[in-house]
Design an enzyme around this catalytic site. Structure first.
Site: not given
Ligand SMILES: [Zn+2]
Length: 284
Positions: A232, A82-83, A179-180, A207-208
């Protein structure tokens, strides 16, 4: 069939318009649970790992563990970084036999991002490794990467030129996800997905994913974003299961029983996502 090229997993999902979950693992329990859920629901699956976890466990340890665990299931799966803004870690993972990497140069200028992504793609493709590209930073911090603001959306023609000229295998556009945990209902730019896919038919990445509605997932997948990242929610399920088990059994000291309870809940949660994404039964 177990470890399969990321290109193949995403090409099938993109063509048939179902989603493949990319679940962030942090240890053997989470990796085992993600693969078990995939086997149970007959889903292709992506085992995804953050740079932070790579720094804790080591690229080779993770790859060896993945190879062994993937051999126990009969669904297509790939190991994805990932990232990662750090090319040294990208090179380490490629050398260790990972299947796919996200080179995150979203903090660089458009031109620098293009040049560096080109170099990563050239190296990765020589080893059959797939590359996910990113131009616009996703909002929110995930395992130490990113900030709460994200970055401005790049004009469509520049995004398409980036995809074409770098030769990336999948692309993560900024579409309003973060994200989160979401504080309100996110405003998702569905049209951005359709516009990019219409101009350049490449699998897009969400993403997210934690906190998006079932309908949002289905709509994004239908429009051409088959890779759906979930991180998450797995952390929440992991920690809550731990707490609940200890609250119920305050004198239980067997870590394997505790981890067994965590794993059971993770399998259930991951399986739910696979059903929503439509990957259930898609493992040929
Ligand atoms: Zn991401």
């Amino acid at each position: 069939m177990a470890v399969v090229a990321m290109q193949e997993i995403l090409a099938n999902a993109f063509r048939e318009r179902y989603g493949v979950g990319a679940f962030n693992i942090v240890d053997w329990v989470t990796m085992d649970a993600v693969l078990a859920a995939a086997d149970l629901t007959r889903s292709p699956v992506i085992v995804q790992v953050s740079v932070k976890t790579v720094k804790v466990m080591g690229a080779r340890v993770i790859q060896k563990m993945f190879e062994e665990m993937a051999a126990r299931v009969s669904v297509p799966t790939a190991l994805h970084l990932d990232h990662c803004p750090d090319r040294a870690i990208i090179e380490e993972c490629i050398a260790a036999g990972w299947n796919s990497v996200l080179f995150d140069a979203s903090k660089l200028s458009y031109e620098d991002n293009m040049v560096q992504t080109n170099a990563v793609v050239e190296l990765a493709h020589r080893q059959g490794v797939a590359v996910e590209g990113e131009l616009e930073a996703v909002k929110g911090v995930e395992d130490g990467v990113g900030d709460e603001y994200g970055s401005a959306v790049v004009a469509l023609d520049k995004a398409v030129a980036f995809i074409r000229e770098t030769g990336i295998d999948s692309f993560a556009p900024a579409i309003g996800t973060a994200h989160g945990l979401y504080k309100g209902t996110p405003r998702i730019n569905f049209d951005r997905v359709s516009e990019i896919v219409a101009a350049e038919p490449i699998p897009l990445v969400v993403h997210g994913g934690t906190g998006l509605s079932d309908e949002t997932f289905r709509e994004l997948i239908r429009r051409g974003a088959p890779k759906v990242n979930i991180s998450t929610q797995l952390k929440i399920t992991f920690a809550d299961s731990f707490r609940e088990y200890l609250a119920q059994k305050p004198t239980e000291y067997d870590p394997l029983k505790l981890l067994g309870a965590v794993k059971k809940n993770l399998i259930a949660k991951v399986s739910e996502f696979m059903k929503i994404f439509g990957s259930e039964g898609k493992a040929a």
